[in-house]
Write a protein that holds these residues in place. Structure first.
Motif, PDB file in Angstrom:
ATOM      1  N   THR A  42       4.846  -0.511  -7.498  1.00 55.55           N
ATOM      2  CA  THR A  42       5.365   0.355  -7.571  1.00 55.55           C
ATOM      3  C   THR A  42       6.568   1.439  -7.267  1.00 55.55           C
ATOM      4  O   THR A  42       7.551   1.051  -8.516  1.00 55.55           O
ATOM      5  N   ALA A  65       0.323   0.870  -6.353  1.00 56.37           N
ATOM      6  CA  ALA A  65      -0.296  -0.230  -7.110  1.00 56.37           C
ATOM      7  C   ALA A  65       1.150  -1.602  -7.061  1.00 56.37           C
ATOM      8  O   ALA A  65       1.649  -0.708  -6.534  1.00 56.37           O
ATOM      9  N   ASP A  67       2.031  -4.599  -9.739  1.00 58.11           N
ATOM     10  CA  ASP A  67       1.607  -5.400 -10.633  1.00 58.11           C
ATOM     11  C   ASP A  67       1.287  -7.190 -10.666  1.00 58.11           C
ATOM     12  O   ASP A  67       2.273  -7.694  -9.881  1.00 58.11           O
ATOM     13  N   LYS A  75      -0.613  -9.856 -18.269  1.00 58.49           N
ATOM     14  CA  LYS A  75      -0.508  -9.094 -16.751  1.00 58.49           C
ATOM     15  C   LYS A  75      -1.401  -8.109 -16.507  1.00 58.49           C
ATOM     16  O   LYS A  75      -2.267  -7.264 -16.804  1.00 58.49           O
ATOM     17  N   ARG A  77      -2.735  -4.969 -13.235  1.00 60.86           N
ATOM     18  CA  ARG A  77      -2.086  -3.513 -12.431  1.00 60.86           C
ATOM     19  C   ARG A  77      -3.525  -3.438 -11.812  1.00 60.86           C
ATOM     20  O   ARG A  77      -4.100  -3.456 -12.208  1.00 60.86           O
ATOM     21  N   THR A  79      -4.573  -1.097  -8.157  1.00 55.35           N
ATOM     22  CA  THR A  79      -4.139  -0.056  -7.967  1.00 55.35           C
ATOM     23  C   THR A  79      -5.155   0.350  -6.580  1.00 55.35           C
ATOM     24  O   THR A  79      -6.200  -0.600  -6.153  1.00 55.35           O
TER      25      THR A  79
END
Length: 832
Positions: A42, A65, A67, A75, A77, A79
């Motif tokens: 991020t 987080a 990706d 894609k 993501r 966390t």
């Protein structure tokens, strides 16, 4: 208690120094790893997974987080969760593909790579710029991450019915773990100035320091870890060259895949994954190229080899709008342990990896050394382009300034990208202290001398070659000799020897003095006197340094020598780029020690005087050299290498008896393969004309004795000798000789028996002019050629091996068994 406090202090620093997240990226349907997936935090920090899909993100500041993206996949993501630092990321395939490149019926990655190859010269700084200059700072460490070492590594468990129970601490492994918490195992730093002009690139080292050494080990500084340029057709990684993924013929060697698109330095790039097509282990490079979508230049490169060692090299570039060029800004090189069943030592054992034992019954216990790694990081700065540059001493690829090893700490603070952390500071303190305590530098000096055949005793180096030998004429030859060393003087030397033969009951001796007249060219001028013996018709290239051998087997069976008494004056120099040369003027009185008379125009010469001028020159045009404060070193040995020698008699000078000329030539070629095999080629030729006695003609190195049975003829093999040719069987005034050798990888039969198979073929041709001039020996000529082939099984046990050779062709003998020679070989492994 004090040690415990220090331990926790360093542990706390280590924990505060970085925030780390590890994981692996896999395909959801097949559960297979996805290599080189893009990981972006991020905070905008980019990373990629390795060939096994594994990734590691290390940052000084925590993030929340990240990706994960991969072409053809959706894609994801992720966390971050509290107290969790390992994540398995599963990606699902999607139906739509990347549409930036559309080439019907063809892999889009191939179109991009073709464009990159087509535009190489426009994007290569060494082609597009006529000059550039920059400085760089490099730091190399050998270390281990203590937090990665399993707690079970330094513990010993005993097996009980209820399971494994802790027994005690393994003191050696615990000590290792404790050390790496506080310091690195090895560390070097250097600051260099790179200059490029007239297609020449030179590195001048302005400052260098190496933990544990007041004077650095220069060979380690010159160790080539990775290519300077990503555009070289042969990319080098850990001193092994591979066909580059953007070489002109790269498409025949590599498969390519378009992974993703990414923005680097504000410009759009393609991520192209490449892998060598060969399936066998350690067959070639794989990695990722980041290709600029506009000019098809390389904006970043990740190069990797995974086999015996896991080796990776990363190149980063910065876009220069004014030049429309990506210029290298930094690079990283790393080695960790891979799959291997042998111990591996790098940098003289500074870094060592223990091998795996792969079988179905027992898995080798991991040791702390399995977590050892080598990391080299280089940062470039003060970059200038297209400015007038004059490169001094351009024949030397690397030059180390005389004051480079004495730079103050303020110098290093100026050039370091970041100040040294506590572990790095502790490394210098600890290793310098250990080096003094254990006299490492003096032991290293001692080892270097021994490897080259000398035993240092104060200001004198004892020549171990002179102590003991044997041949059929002298019997046991006992002697002593050597030369003064740098502790006596760096500008003067005295050398000599004396020897006594127990069979001929005669003394031999030599005495010489020399003075250095050029430091950079290492030029010496000197005079010497010698009274000794030499094998007849032996080709000696005077510039060749005689290699040190514990034994020299070939002379054991030689009976025909001549005595020579020589006065000579000489100059040895490296003034011609990439050469070493020796220039001699000598007067020699020769007395054959066997039944021989030279008949010249009816005048008989049982002994004679030869006054000659000679130049002997070795030329290594493809090698790279480093100039250090202590001398010049060949740091990159490349082939072919060439040796020339010309000898001319000087009529009517110092009682010279004959007029003649000799031209000698030798070239060597060697190729090492990644799988451990090696091919070597050798070609020699000599041409003499004029009145030359048999003592100074050619015999093409025979190494077989005249005995009835094969068993009686078993002797030690020579290095480049004809093993089936009998001594004094052939003589030539002109000759040509070719040898082919190919050594296969060593094969493990048992734990301590790992033989290497070598196949050998040799061929020679020769001619003898005016054979009627030579009276006393019966011999033949080589005008029909001579052929020999054989197989060597070397290093069967403790360096000993066995070989068999067969003689065939026009000079084959009538009895089959007389054409066979069985030889014992010995290879001394000194760990180089």
């Amino acid at each position: 208690m004090k040690q415990l406090c220090v331990f926790f202090f360093f542990l706390t620093l280590s924990l505060q120094a970085q925030f780390q997240v590890n994981g692996i990226v896999k395909e959801s349907t097949t559960n297979k790893p996805l290599p080189f997936a893009t990981i972006t935090t991020t905070d905008g920090i980019n990373s990629i997974s390795d060939v096994d899909g594994k990734f590691s993100i290390v940052t000084p500041i925590p993030f929340t987080a990240f990706d994960v993206s991969y072409i053809g996949f959706t894609k994801a993501r992720i966390t971050l969760e509290k107290n969790k630092n390992y994540y398995v990321v599963m990606l699902s395939q999607k139906t739509d593909d990347l549409n930036e490149v559309v080439v019907p019926d063809e892999n889009p990655a191939l179109a991009i790579i073709r464009k990159a190859i087509e535009n190489k010269d426009n994007n290569n700084p060494q082609k597009k710029l006529y000059s550039f200059e920059f400085k760089s700072y490099n730091k190399l460490i050998v270390s281990a991450n203590p937090d990665s070492i399993d707690g079970r590594i330094d513990s010993v468990f005993v097996q009980k019915s209820s399971g494994d129970q802790f027994s005690k601490i393994d003191s050696s492994e615990y000590k290792f773990k404790d050390i790496v918490r506080q310091q690195h195992l090895f560390q070097t730093e250097k600051v260099s100035q790179y200059q490029f002009a007239n297609s020449t690139l030179k590195e001048t080292i302005l400052g260098t320091k190496m933990a544990g050494f007041k004077q650095p080990v220069y060979e380690i500084i010159a160790f080539n870890l990775q290519s300077f340029s990503i555009y070289d057709s042969r990319y080098e990684l850990f001193e092994t060259k591979y066909n580059s993924p953007i070489a002109n013929d790269a498409l025949k060697d590599y498969n390519y895949k378009l992974l993703d698109s990414l923005i680097i330095d504000g410009r759009n790039t393609y991520m192209i994954y490449f892998k060598n097509k060969k399936k066998r282990r350690a067959s070639g490079l794989e990695g990722v190229l980041y290709i600029d979508q506009n000019n098809f230049a390389v904006a970043k490169a990740v190069m990797r080899i995974k086999g015996v060692l896991d080796i990776s090299g990363i190149h980063n570039f910065k876009y220069i709008p004014s030049e429309k060029l990506w210029f290298p800004t930094d690079k990283t090189f790393k080695i960790v342990k891979g799959k291997n069943d042998d111990d591996i030592k790098i940098l003289g054992g500074t870094i060592q990896f223990d091998g795996d034992v792969e079988n179905d019954f027992k898995e080798r216990k991991k040791t702390a050394s399995d977590f050892t790694y080598l990391l080299s990081q280089t940062n470039n700065f003060e970059i200038q382009y297209n400015i007038p540059i004059q490169i001094k001493k351009s024949a030397v690829t690397i030059e180390i300034k005389d004051d480079a090893i004495n730079k103050p700490e303020a110098f290093w603070d100026t050039y370091r990208k970041d100040s040294l952390d506590s572990r790095s500071k502790k490394t210098y303190q600890a290793l310098d202290s250990i080096s003094i305590k254990k006299r490492i530098e003096s032991r290293l000096r001692f080892g270097r001398k021994i490897i080259n055949g000398y035993l240092p005793i104060g200001k004198f180096d004892l020549d171990l070659r002179k102590l003991f030998s044997y041949n059929n004429y002298e019997g046991f030859r006992l002697g002593i000799g050597g030369t003064t060393n740098e502790r006596f003087s760096k500008n003067f030397r005295v050398e000599g020897y004396t020897a006594y033969g127990t069979k001929d009951n005669d003394f031999k001796y030599n005495l010489g003095i020399a003075a250095r007249v050029g430091k950079f060219t290492n030029s010496w001028i000197g005079v010497s006197y010698t009274d000794d013996l030499r094998e007849i018709a032996s080709t000696v290239f005077a510039i060749d340094k005689k290699p040190f051998k514990i034994y020299d087997p070939r002379p054991i069976n030689i009976s025909t020598f001549y005595n020579y008494v020589t006065w000579k004056t000489f100059i040895e120099t490296k003034i011609i780029p990439k050469t070493e040369s020796l220039w001699e003027l000598s007067r020699t009185a020769v007395e054959p020690q066997f039944n021989y008379i030279f008949n010249l125009n009816g005048k008989l010469y049982p002994n004679y005087v030869m006054t000659t001028a000679m130049v002997s020159l070795r030329w290594n045009p493809f090698s790279d050299y480093m100039q250090t404060p202590t001398g010049r070193i060949e740091v990159e040995k490349r082939f072919p290498k060439f040796t020339f020698q010309y000898t001319q008699s000087l009529p009517k000078i110092w009682q010279n008896d004959f007029e003649f000329s000799k031209i000698d030539f030798k070239t060597e070629y060697e190729k090492k393969y990644l799988n451990g095999q090696k091919t070597s080629l050798l070609f020699e030729a000599g041409y003499s004309f004029g009145a030359i006695p048999l003592t100074h003609l050619y015999n093409t190195s025979p190494n077989n004795i005249t005995k009835e049975t094969i068993i009686q003829r078993i002797t030690f093999s020579g290095k480049n000798s004809f093993e089936t040719m009998f001594f004094n069987e052939f003589f030539s005034s002109q000759y040509a000789y070719f040898q082919f050798k190919h050594g296969f990888s060593r094969v493990t039969l048992f734990k301590k028996i790992k033989p290497s198979l070598v196949i050998v073929s040799r061929v020679a041709w020769g001619n003898l002019q005016n054979p009627e001039q030579h009276i006393g020996l019966d011999y033949k000529t080589l005008n029909k050629g001579y052929f020999e082939s054989g197989i060597e099984l070397n290093q069967i046990y403790k360096g000993l091996g066995l070989g068999g050779f067969y003689r065939y062709g026009p000079n084959q003998l009538s009895k089959f068994q007389d054409n066979i020679a069985v030889k014992i070989s010995f290879v001394l492994n000194i760990g180089l």
